[in-house]
Design a protein around this motif. Structure first.
Motif, PDB file in Angstrom:
ATOM      1  N   PRO A   1       3.743   8.814 -13.002  1.00 45.97           N
ATOM      2  CA  PRO A   1       2.712   8.450 -13.271  1.00 45.97           C
ATOM      3  C   PRO A   1       2.299   6.936 -13.245  1.00 45.97           C
ATOM      4  CG  PRO A   1       3.683   9.727 -15.076  1.00 45.97           C
ATOM      5  CD  PRO A   1       4.649   9.534 -13.921  1.00 45.97           C
ATOM      6  N   LYS A   2       3.474   6.077 -13.111  1.00 48.66           N
ATOM      7  CA  LYS A   2       3.485   4.774 -12.708  1.00 48.66           C
ATOM      8  C   LYS A   2       2.879   4.531 -11.352  1.00 48.66           C
ATOM      9  CE  LYS A   2       7.197   2.136 -12.482  1.00 48.66           C
ATOM     10  NZ  LYS A   2       8.205   1.198 -12.857  1.00 48.66           N
ATOM     11  N   GLU A   3       3.441   5.471 -10.525  1.00 46.39           N
ATOM     12  CA  GLU A   3       3.032   5.236  -9.124  1.00 46.39           C
ATOM     13  C   GLU A   3       2.010   5.612  -8.710  1.00 46.39           C
ATOM     14  OE1 GLU A   3       6.141   7.619  -7.495  1.00 46.39           O
ATOM     15  OE2 GLU A   3       7.808   5.674  -7.225  1.00 46.39           O
ATOM     16  N   ILE A   4       1.631   6.698  -9.559  1.00 44.24           N
ATOM     17  CA  ILE A   4      -0.064   7.155  -9.242  1.00 44.24           C
ATOM     18  C   ILE A   4      -1.082   6.108  -9.900  1.00 44.24           C
ATOM     19  CG2 ILE A   4      -1.630   8.768  -9.914  1.00 44.24           C
ATOM     20  CD1 ILE A   4       0.698  10.938  -9.849  1.00 44.24           C
ATOM     21  N   ALA A   5      -0.677   5.463 -11.074  1.00 37.90           N
ATOM     22  CA  ALA A   5      -1.533   4.344 -11.694  1.00 37.90           C
ATOM     23  C   ALA A   5      -1.612   3.016 -10.630  1.00 37.90           C
ATOM     24  CB  ALA A   5      -1.148   3.887 -12.829  1.00 37.90           C
ATOM     25  N   ALA A   6      -0.440   2.631 -10.133  1.00 36.86           N
ATOM     26  CA  ALA A   6      -0.530   1.683  -9.453  1.00 36.86           C
ATOM     27  C   ALA A   6      -1.254   1.997  -7.856  1.00 36.86           C
ATOM     28  CB  ALA A   6       1.099   1.302  -8.546  1.00 36.86           C
ATOM     29  N   LEU A   7      -1.278   3.250  -7.647  1.00 39.21           N
ATOM     30  CA  LEU A   7      -2.022   3.682  -6.212  1.00 39.21           C
ATOM     31  C   LEU A   7      -3.542   3.465  -6.806  1.00 39.21           C
ATOM     32  CD1 LEU A   7      -0.140   6.528  -4.695  1.00 39.21           C
ATOM     33  CD2 LEU A   7      -0.337   4.290  -3.534  1.00 39.21           C
ATOM     34  N   TYR A   8      -4.017   4.002  -7.740  1.00 37.74           N
ATOM     35  CA  TYR A   8      -5.045   3.861  -8.076  1.00 37.74           C
ATOM     36  C   TYR A   8      -5.840   2.603  -8.248  1.00 37.74           C
ATOM     37  CZ  TYR A   8      -9.442   5.349 -10.872  1.00 37.74           C
ATOM     38  OH  TYR A   8     -10.621   5.624 -11.509  1.00 37.74           O
ATOM     39  N   GLU A   9      -5.117   1.732  -8.775  1.00 42.67           N
ATOM     40  CA  GLU A   9      -5.366   0.125  -8.969  1.00 42.67           C
ATOM     41  C   GLU A   9      -5.850  -0.169  -7.411  1.00 42.67           C
ATOM     42  OE1 GLU A   9      -6.324  -1.417 -11.697  1.00 42.67           O
ATOM     43  OE2 GLU A   9      -6.171   0.602 -12.405  1.00 42.67           O
ATOM     44  N   THR A  10      -5.288   0.293  -6.645  1.00 43.11           N
ATOM     45  CA  THR A  10      -5.650  -0.190  -5.213  1.00 43.11           C
ATOM     46  C   THR A  10      -7.043   0.246  -4.628  1.00 43.11           C
ATOM     47  OG1 THR A  10      -4.536   1.515  -4.036  1.00 43.11           O
ATOM     48  CG2 THR A  10      -2.961  -0.288  -4.394  1.00 43.11           C
ATOM     49  N   LEU A  11      -7.502   1.098  -5.384  1.00 44.08           N
ATOM     50  CA  LEU A  11      -9.045   1.751  -4.839  1.00 44.08           C
ATOM     51  C   LEU A  11      -9.908   0.525  -5.361  1.00 44.08           C
ATOM     52  CD1 LEU A  11      -9.421   5.296  -6.389  1.00 44.08           C
ATOM     53  CD2 LEU A  11      -8.832   4.636  -4.153  1.00 44.08           C
ATOM     54  N   PRO A  12     -11.204   0.364  -4.341  1.00 41.11           N
ATOM     55  CA  PRO A  12     -12.192  -0.584  -4.456  1.00 41.11           C
ATOM     56  C   PRO A  12     -12.801   0.030  -5.834  1.00 41.11           C
ATOM     57  CG  PRO A  12     -12.366   0.286  -2.381  1.00 41.11           C
ATOM     58  CD  PRO A  12     -11.221   1.188  -3.122  1.00 41.11           C
ATOM     59  N   ASP A  13     -13.183  -1.441  -6.591  1.00 44.26           N
ATOM     60  CA  ASP A  13     -13.968  -1.326  -7.610  1.00 44.26           C
ATOM     61  C   ASP A  13     -15.007  -0.196  -7.943  1.00 44.26           C
ATOM     62  OD1 ASP A  13     -12.042  -2.968  -8.901  1.00 44.26           O
ATOM     63  OD2 ASP A  13     -13.253  -4.686  -8.838  1.00 44.26           O
ATOM     64  N   VAL A  14     -15.779  -0.433  -6.806  1.00 46.58           N
ATOM     65  CA  VAL A  14     -16.840   0.457  -6.782  1.00 46.58           C
ATOM     66  C   VAL A  14     -16.725   2.150  -6.771  1.00 46.58           C
ATOM     67  CG1 VAL A  14     -17.076   0.466  -4.066  1.00 46.58           C
ATOM     68  CG2 VAL A  14     -19.161   0.920  -5.685  1.00 46.58           C
ATOM     69  N   LYS A  15     -15.277   2.320  -5.999  1.00 45.89           N
ATOM     70  CA  LYS A  15     -15.220   3.817  -5.963  1.00 45.89           C
ATOM     71  C   LYS A  15     -14.364   4.029  -7.265  1.00 45.89           C
ATOM     72  CE  LYS A  15     -15.688   4.494  -1.628  1.00 45.89           C
ATOM     73  NZ  LYS A  15     -16.517   5.400  -0.964  1.00 45.89           N
ATOM     74  N   LYS A  16     -13.786   3.344  -8.116  1.00 48.15           N
ATOM     75  CA  LYS A  16     -13.292   3.520  -9.489  1.00 48.15           C
ATOM     76  C   LYS A  16     -14.566   3.678 -10.431  1.00 48.15           C
ATOM     77  CE  LYS A  16     -10.434   0.028  -9.576  1.00 48.15           C
ATOM     78  NZ  LYS A  16      -9.174  -0.828  -9.782  1.00 48.15           N
ATOM     79  N   VAL A  17     -15.489   2.913 -10.259  1.00 43.12           N
ATOM     80  CA  VAL A  17     -16.779   3.124 -11.070  1.00 43.12           C
ATOM     81  C   VAL A  17     -17.349   4.602 -10.879  1.00 43.12           C
ATOM     82  CG1 VAL A  17     -19.115   2.346 -11.521  1.00 43.12           C
ATOM     83  CG2 VAL A  17     -17.284   0.702 -11.333  1.00 43.12           C
ATOM     84  N   GLY A  18     -17.340   5.025  -9.631  1.00 42.62           N
ATOM     85  CA  GLY A  18     -18.132   6.229  -9.340  1.00 42.62           C
ATOM     86  C   GLY A  18     -17.066   7.422  -9.836  1.00 42.62           C
ATOM     87  N   ILE A  19     -15.916   7.209  -9.635  1.00 47.54           N
ATOM     88  CA  ILE A  19     -14.817   8.345 -10.580  1.00 47.54           C
ATOM     89  C   ILE A  19     -15.037   8.398 -11.655  1.00 47.54           C
ATOM     90  CG2 ILE A  19     -12.589   8.842 -10.675  1.00 47.54           C
ATOM     91  CD1 ILE A  19     -11.876   7.521  -8.000  1.00 47.54           C
ATOM     92  N   GLU A  20     -15.352   7.263 -12.433  1.00 51.56           N
ATOM     93  CA  GLU A  20     -15.500   7.114 -13.978  1.00 51.56           C
ATOM     94  C   GLU A  20     -16.349   7.835 -14.409  1.00 51.56           C
ATOM     95  OE1 GLU A  20     -14.915   3.234 -15.120  1.00 51.56           O
ATOM     96  OE2 GLU A  20     -12.866   2.990 -14.552  1.00 51.56           O
ATOM     97  N   LYS A  21     -17.829   7.783 -13.583  1.00 56.94           N
ATOM     98  CA  LYS A  21     -18.967   8.165 -13.586  1.00 56.94           C
ATOM     99  C   LYS A  21     -19.262   9.609 -13.864  1.00 56.94           C
ATOM    100  CE  LYS A  21     -22.096   4.365 -12.739  1.00 56.94           C
ATOM    101  NZ  LYS A  21     -23.125   3.901 -11.831  1.00 56.94           N
ATOM    102  N   ARG A  22     -18.265  10.211 -12.773  1.00 59.29           N
ATOM    103  CA  ARG A  22     -18.098  11.603 -12.581  1.00 59.29           C
ATOM    104  C   ARG A  22     -17.465  12.165 -13.481  1.00 59.29           C
ATOM    105  NH1 ARG A  22     -13.231  12.842  -8.503  1.00 59.29           N
ATOM    106  NH2 ARG A  22     -12.449  12.370 -10.643  1.00 59.29           N
ATOM    107  N   ASP A  23     -16.313  11.517 -13.988  1.00 60.57           N
ATOM    108  CA  ASP A  23     -15.561  11.984 -15.338  1.00 60.57           C
ATOM    109  C   ASP A  23     -16.084  12.098 -16.473  1.00 60.57           C
ATOM    110  OD1 ASP A  23     -13.350  12.615 -13.357  1.00 60.57           O
ATOM    111  OD2 ASP A  23     -12.303  10.665 -13.891  1.00 60.57           O
ATOM    112  N   ASN A  24     -17.203  11.159 -16.636  1.00 57.63           N
ATOM    113  CA  ASN A  24     -17.925  11.309 -17.748  1.00 57.63           C
ATOM    114  C   ASN A  24     -19.110  12.090 -17.930  1.00 57.63           C
ATOM    115  OD1 ASN A  24     -16.289   9.207 -19.118  1.00 57.63           O
ATOM    116  ND2 ASN A  24     -17.081   7.590 -18.385  1.00 57.63           N
ATOM    117  N   GLY A  25     -19.341  12.877 -16.628  1.00 55.98           N
ATOM    118  CA  GLY A  25     -20.200  13.704 -16.444  1.00 55.98           C
ATOM    119  C   GLY A  25     -21.824  12.961 -16.064  1.00 55.98           C
ATOM    120  N   ASN A  26     -21.623  11.681 -15.562  1.00 55.58           N
ATOM    121  CA  ASN A  26     -22.890  10.940 -15.418  1.00 55.58           C
ATOM    122  C   ASN A  26     -23.259  11.149 -13.573  1.00 55.58           C
ATOM    123  OD1 ASN A  26     -22.912  10.002 -17.781  1.00 55.58           O
ATOM    124  ND2 ASN A  26     -21.635   8.269 -17.253  1.00 55.58           N
TER     125      ASN A  26
END
Length: 209
Positions: free
Chosen positions: A184-209
């Motif tokens: 889980p720590k390694e996956i979290a570290a990899l996730y943090e390397t994603l561009p912020d715009v991509k992470k925002v898009g993922i969060e919107k998807r997960d929230n059903g937006n």
């Protein structure tokens, strides 16, 4: 996670206690000269074909060197657990039952590190399975009598405990730590390397937006 095969009596391949390489081992009887060569009973010498060093075994136990070829503890474990693990690896050849007792305590502490109560291994492991710990690990713990109806209390010595049980527990501690902490720590570290715009898009998807 590299699989370590610890030295076992009469096994022809394992991780050498000197060079730690997985290699072929040549077993030979030992002898001394007294008006002719005479075998030394119950003692064998084993040569590593990788480094040419040797280990000495007496009554089916390795007495030299004292190191065991046990896989190092996962560095994400709390220091107290690492200390128990290393102490167990240092005595497993001389006192397998003592090593198993230490490893049972280490598993109890590991359960606590993972957010469980650390009082009843059976209940803690069942809870961890619900949180994502593979069921196969629970089954493995049952096999080595860490949990189940016939288990002794963590830290107590079972007369049936042996080096094989200790070797399985060394592996299980690292498997549990790798699955529940390191991955889980390694996956979290990899996730943090994603561009912020991509992470925002993922969060919107997960929230059903």
């Amino acid at each position: 996670m590299q699989k370590i095969v610890p030295p076992v009596f009469k096994k022809t391949s394992f991780n050498c206690p000197h060079c730690n390489a997985f290699s072929h081992q040549i077993w030979k009887e030992t002898s001394f000269y007294n008006n002719g060569y005479q075998d030394i009973p119950r003692q064998q010498i084993v040569f590593c074909t990788h480094c040419n060093n040797f280990s000495i075994w007496l009554d089916k136990k390795m007495i030299y060197p004292e190191t065991t070829g046990i896989q190092p503890p996962n560095t994400d474990l709390e220091q107290e657990i690492i200390d128990d693990y290393l102490e167990a690896s240092g005595i497993v050849n001389k006192s397998p039952r003592g090593a198993v007792a230490l490893l049972r305590l280490a598993i109890q502490k590991l359960c606590k590190q993972l957010g469980e109560e650390g009082k009843n291994i059976n209940n803690d492991i069942a809870s961890l399975v619900k949180k994502g710990l593979p069921v196969t690990i629970q089954k493995a713990l049952d096999i080595v009598r860490v949990v189940g109806n016939d288990a002794v209390h963590p830290g107590q010595i079972d007369l049936k405990d042996n080096q094989e049980t200790a070797n399985k527990l060394f592996d299980l501690i690292n498997i549990i730590a790798h699955t529940m902490i390191t991955q889980p720590k390694e996956i979290a570290a990899l996730y943090e390397t994603l561009p912020d715009v991509k992470k925002v898009g993922i969060e919107k998807r997960d929230n059903g937006n």
